[in-house]
Motif scaffolding. Structure first.
Motif, PDB file in Angstrom:
ATOM      1  N   PHE A  16      12.153   8.781 -14.725  1.00 37.40           N
ATOM      2  CA  PHE A  16      12.004   8.545 -13.283  1.00 37.40           C
ATOM      3  C   PHE A  16      12.905   9.522 -12.411  1.00 37.40           C
ATOM      4  O   PHE A  16      13.020   9.306 -11.375  1.00 37.40           O
ATOM      5  CB  PHE A  16      12.565   7.207 -13.017  1.00 37.40           C
ATOM      6  N   ALA A  17      13.314  10.659 -13.084  1.00 37.39           N
ATOM      7  CA  ALA A  17      14.122  11.771 -12.418  1.00 37.39           C
ATOM      8  C   ALA A  17      12.882  12.351 -11.395  1.00 37.39           C
ATOM      9  O   ALA A  17      11.854  12.467 -11.855  1.00 37.39           O
ATOM     10  CB  ALA A  17      14.578  12.430 -13.377  1.00 37.39           C
ATOM     11  N   GLY A  18      13.002  12.243 -10.018  1.00 41.59           N
ATOM     12  CA  GLY A  18      12.177  12.858  -9.174  1.00 41.59           C
ATOM     13  C   GLY A  18      11.528  11.929  -8.552  1.00 41.59           C
ATOM     14  O   GLY A  18      10.599  12.031  -7.798  1.00 41.59           O
ATOM     15  N   PHE A  19      11.537  10.690  -9.066  1.00 42.32           N
ATOM     16  CA  PHE A  19      10.561   9.389  -8.597  1.00 42.32           C
ATOM     17  C   PHE A  19      10.980   9.316  -7.102  1.00 42.32           C
ATOM     18  O   PHE A  19      12.272   9.012  -6.825  1.00 42.32           O
ATOM     19  CB  PHE A  19      10.674   7.916  -9.303  1.00 42.32           C
ATOM     20  N   VAL A  20      10.039   9.131  -6.251  1.00 43.45           N
ATOM     21  CA  VAL A  20      10.268   8.666  -4.918  1.00 43.45           C
ATOM     22  C   VAL A  20      10.195   7.259  -4.744  1.00 43.45           C
ATOM     23  O   VAL A  20       9.332   6.676  -4.719  1.00 43.45           O
ATOM     24  CB  VAL A  20       9.210   9.302  -3.755  1.00 43.45           C
ATOM     25  N   ALA A  21      11.346   6.725  -4.238  1.00 44.23           N
ATOM     26  CA  ALA A  21      11.545   5.242  -4.161  1.00 44.23           C
ATOM     27  C   ALA A  21      10.477   4.891  -3.062  1.00 44.23           C
ATOM     28  O   ALA A  21      10.283   5.688  -2.044  1.00 44.23           O
ATOM     29  CB  ALA A  21      13.014   4.848  -3.369  1.00 44.23           C
ATOM     30  N   GLY A  22      10.155   3.851  -3.088  1.00 44.81           N
ATOM     31  CA  GLY A  22       9.020   3.267  -2.240  1.00 44.81           C
ATOM     32  C   GLY A  22       7.490   3.520  -2.654  1.00 44.81           C
ATOM     33  O   GLY A  22       6.404   2.961  -2.198  1.00 44.81           O
ATOM     34  N   ARG A  23       7.253   4.328  -3.774  1.00 43.31           N
ATOM     35  CA  ARG A  23       5.913   4.652  -4.198  1.00 43.31           C
ATOM     36  C   ARG A  23       5.588   3.493  -5.495  1.00 43.31           C
ATOM     37  O   ARG A  23       6.539   2.757  -5.893  1.00 43.31           O
ATOM     38  CB  ARG A  23       5.782   5.955  -5.002  1.00 43.31           C
ATOM     39  N   ILE A  24       4.243   3.707  -5.712  1.00 37.75           N
ATOM     40  CA  ILE A  24       4.034   2.771  -6.866  1.00 37.75           C
ATOM     41  C   ILE A  24       4.052   3.616  -8.116  1.00 37.75           C
ATOM     42  O   ILE A  24       3.547   4.735  -8.268  1.00 37.75           O
ATOM     43  CB  ILE A  24       2.409   2.074  -6.614  1.00 37.75           C
ATOM     44  N   ALA A  25       4.836   2.805  -9.163  1.00 43.07           N
ATOM     45  CA  ALA A  25       4.728   3.513 -10.429  1.00 43.07           C
ATOM     46  C   ALA A  25       3.793   3.554 -11.264  1.00 43.07           C
ATOM     47  O   ALA A  25       3.328   2.242 -11.562  1.00 43.07           O
ATOM     48  CB  ALA A  25       6.208   3.110 -11.199  1.00 43.07           C
TER      49      ALA A  25
ATOM     50  N   THR B 167       0.834  -1.127  -0.072  1.00 46.23           N
ATOM     51  CA  THR B 167       0.025   0.053   0.084  1.00 46.23           C
ATOM     52  C   THR B 167       0.996   1.185   0.061  1.00 46.23           C
ATOM     53  O   THR B 167       1.697   1.524   0.984  1.00 46.23           O
ATOM     54  CB  THR B 167      -1.088  -0.098   1.139  1.00 46.23           C
ATOM     55  N   ALA B 168       0.806   2.039  -1.195  1.00 51.33           N
ATOM     56  CA  ALA B 168       1.703   3.185  -1.187  1.00 51.33           C
ATOM     57  C   ALA B 168       1.259   4.163  -2.226  1.00 51.33           C
ATOM     58  O   ALA B 168      -0.059   4.044  -2.769  1.00 51.33           O
ATOM     59  CB  ALA B 168       2.984   2.593  -1.795  1.00 51.33           C
ATOM     60  N   GLN B 169       1.693   5.661  -2.006  1.00 52.91           N
ATOM     61  CA  GLN B 169       1.278   6.515  -2.896  1.00 52.91           C
ATOM     62  C   GLN B 169       1.515   6.092  -4.299  1.00 52.91           C
ATOM     63  O   GLN B 169       2.553   5.614  -4.587  1.00 52.91           O
ATOM     64  CB  GLN B 169       1.835   7.812  -2.637  1.00 52.91           C
ATOM     65  N   VAL B 170       0.762   6.653  -5.424  1.00 57.19           N
ATOM     66  CA  VAL B 170       1.078   6.337  -6.804  1.00 57.19           C
ATOM     67  C   VAL B 170       1.534   7.508  -7.302  1.00 57.19           C
ATOM     68  O   VAL B 170       1.321   8.748  -6.802  1.00 57.19           O
ATOM     69  CB  VAL B 170      -0.259   5.975  -7.540  1.00 57.19           C
ATOM     70  N   GLN B 171       2.568   7.400  -8.051  1.00 54.22           N
ATOM     71  CA  GLN B 171       3.354   8.266  -8.727  1.00 54.22           C
ATOM     72  C   GLN B 171       3.446   7.964 -10.551  1.00 54.22           C
ATOM     73  O   GLN B 171       4.026   7.172 -10.862  1.00 54.22           O
ATOM     74  CB  GLN B 171       5.042   8.369  -8.310  1.00 54.22           C
ATOM     75  N   GLY B 172       2.963   9.226 -11.028  1.00 50.53           N
ATOM     76  CA  GLY B 172       2.756   9.192 -12.558  1.00 50.53           C
ATOM     77  C   GLY B 172       4.343   9.251 -13.091  1.00 50.53           C
ATOM     78  O   GLY B 172       4.972   9.945 -12.462  1.00 50.53           O
ATOM     79  N   VAL B 173       4.667   8.551 -14.086  1.00 48.52           N
ATOM     80  CA  VAL B 173       5.854   8.504 -14.722  1.00 48.52           C
ATOM     81  C   VAL B 173       5.983   9.195 -16.126  1.00 48.52           C
ATOM     82  O   VAL B 173       5.349   8.413 -17.089  1.00 48.52           O
ATOM     83  CB  VAL B 173       6.593   7.298 -14.665  1.00 48.52           C
TER      84      VAL B 173
END
Length: 516
Positions: free
Chosen positions: A173-182, A146-152
């Motif tokens: 994926f620059a700025g993608f927060v590790a642990g989120r759902i891509a 269960t985690a926050q979604v981050q658009g790519v």
């Protein structure tokens, strides 16, 4: 003394004599300008004479015998593949190469134990219907996150663009927060490439959704043969992806309940005893067949051709290090070559100055197709990395000496050059056609039958020793010999590699979407 010992002795002595001649010629030839008929030209002509189509055919006969003795196949994970590996490795060791067996993984089995879960948990609650709104992306590892979604790098309406490149580049994926759902959009490159990039970026789960283009609006189950992100992953329809992208702070529960079992196959990698290891000339062919048949054209032909070239080059005092690769698990997603390239450091990749790929070089209804390194037709896939155009030109020059025509073929991501061009390594090679249909124009150039597949037995049980065009096999083996000998002594036509060039290559690689 047996006939075998006499024959073996003659072969050994012939190679010793050749080595002595080359050693005497080396100082003089090294002082000769490359454009004045230097060492590369001398030994290219010598090697082409040494390489025999009849010897290539003997290797094909051996691969057919292996398949026949092992249920009619040489596919990944079968005894037929292991026997093929041992045959090739044995020949290379006997010739004097340093041989390494590199273990690589593939999916041996995958079972979904219960339907997947995809629920929006914040800022509101919503349950999406499994196997209707979304499907498990086979062969997803099990996981419950269960985690926050981050658009790519998403392309959503009303932006008027024909297709998405979401997730195709590491830079997405620059700025993608590790642990989120891509949250990744379908389009442009292979699904597996998007998955791998997300895994490297530290995604805890992956949702790939459709583009919203006509004909691509429904989710459906897909087996992409890719599991290495190590996290649960699903494929959703456009409505699901668009809703999650539009919901600020969307948090979801993503669960996959599956059993994934991995198998191991070995790449066979052989290196010459001679040559500068800072400048590697590499060639490869995939060793596995599909489960349905023995794979004598696809790709026993490429395997046998480069094996014959390797044997004849074994005692050449080459200037540059030679590396011959026989790839595992190509037919299930380029897994052998991809894992090999992934295992290399940047410095090791930089040492590979050219990669030549030979996959299906004896199709019955053949055409002499060369990978289009410069995208001269301005259609389909983009050009290869800088240096690829020069590889194509070198091969064209050989066919020209025999007054034989050639045509271009795209770097469409269907063979083992894919991982090499993705990291900026100049690549090229020969392809005589698969399930595609021969055109009237090609029949006029090469003979054969227009309106019929280049290989009617492609990926079928009938891809046997009877499914080979001996003329194409002989000519293409000579072309391989010519290029390998020339690059073994002279890499001056290949431009120096720069970080910027490698990055440009990576952004344009794998331009055709594929499940493999």
């Amino acid at each position: 003394m047996s006939v075998f010992l006499v024959t073996r002795g003659k072969t050994f002595m012939r190679r010793i004599v050749i080595a002595m001649i080359m050693a005497l010629a080396l100082p003089m030839a090294m002082a000769t300008p490359a454009n004045a008929g230097g060492l590369d030209d001398l030994f290219a002509k010598l090697l082409v004479k040494q390489v025999k189509g009849s010897n290539v055919k003997k290797h094909l006969d051996a691969l057919q015998a292996i398949a026949t003795a092992n249920g009619g196949t040489r596919a990944a994970g079968t005894p037929g593949y292991d026997a093929s590996r041992d045959y090739v490795a044995g020949k290379l060791r006997k010739a004097g190469y340093k041989v390494t067996l590199q273990p690589t993984n593939f999916v041996e089995s995958w079972t979904e134990n219960s339907p997947p879960t995809l629920n929006l948990t914040a800022p509101s609650a919503k349950t999406y219907a499994p196997n209707e709104d979304f499907f498990t992306f086979q062969p997803s590892p099990a996981g419950d996150v269960t985690a926050q979604v981050q658009g790519v790098d998403l392309t959503l309406p009303p932006t008027p663009t024909p297709t998405s490149t979401s997730g195709c580049e590491a830079a997405d994926f620059a700025g993608f927060v590790a642990g989120r759902i891509a949250l990744i959009q379908r389009g442009t490159c292979a699904f597996a490439q998007k998955i791998r990039n997300a895994g490297v970026a530290g995604a805890s789960g992956i949702i790939v959704f459709n583009e919203g283009q006509p004909g691509r609006t429904d989710a459906f189950p897909l087996d992409i043969g890719e599991w290495r992100a190590g996290v649960p992953m699903v494929f959703a329809d456009f409505a699901v992806g668009n809703e999650l992208a539009a919901t600020a702070g969307a948090t979801v529960r993503l669960k996959v309940d599956a059993t994934l079992v991995l198998g191991t196959n070995d790449n066979v990698i052989a290196e010459s005893r001679f040559g500068d290891p800072r400048n590697v000339v590499m060639t490869g062919a995939h060793l596995d067949s599909v489960p349905a048949g023995p794979g004598i054209n696809d790709n026993g032909s490429g395997t046998a051709a480069i094996l014959e070239v390797a044997e004849e080059m074994a005692l050449y005092p080459v200037k540059h290090k030679l590396r011959f690769a026989f790839w595992a698990s190509e037919e299930i997603g380029l897994l052998g070559s991809d894992q090999y390239v992934a295992s290399l450091s940047q410095a090791q990749r930089d040492r590979i100055k050219v990669y030549l790929n030979f996959d299906m070089v004896a199709s019955p209804n053949y055409a002499y197709k060369l990978y289009d390194g410069d995208d001269s037709d301005a259609e389909g896939s983009p050009p290869g990395p800088p240096g690829s155009a020069q590889i194509e030109q070198q091969l064209q020059a050989f066919y020209g000496t025999r007054n034989l025509p050639t045509v271009g073929t795209d770097f469409d991501g269907r063979s083992d050059y894919g991982p090499f061009i993705a990291v900026g390594i100049p690549s090229g090679g020969i392809f005589t056609g698969a399930e595609g249909i021969k055109t009237a124009e090609e029949a006029a150039l090469f003979g054969g039958t227009a309106g019929v597949a280049y290989d009617v037995c492609y990926h079928q049980a009938c891809d046997t020793i009877a499914n080979i065009n001996a003329t194409a096999l002989d000519v293409d083996a000579d072309a391989i010999a010519d290029s390998m000998a020339r690059y073994a002594f002279n890499l001056s036509s290949i431009p120096p590699r720069t970080a910027a060039a490698a990055k440009r290559a990576a952004t344009t690689a794998h331009a055709v979407e594929s499940v493999s």
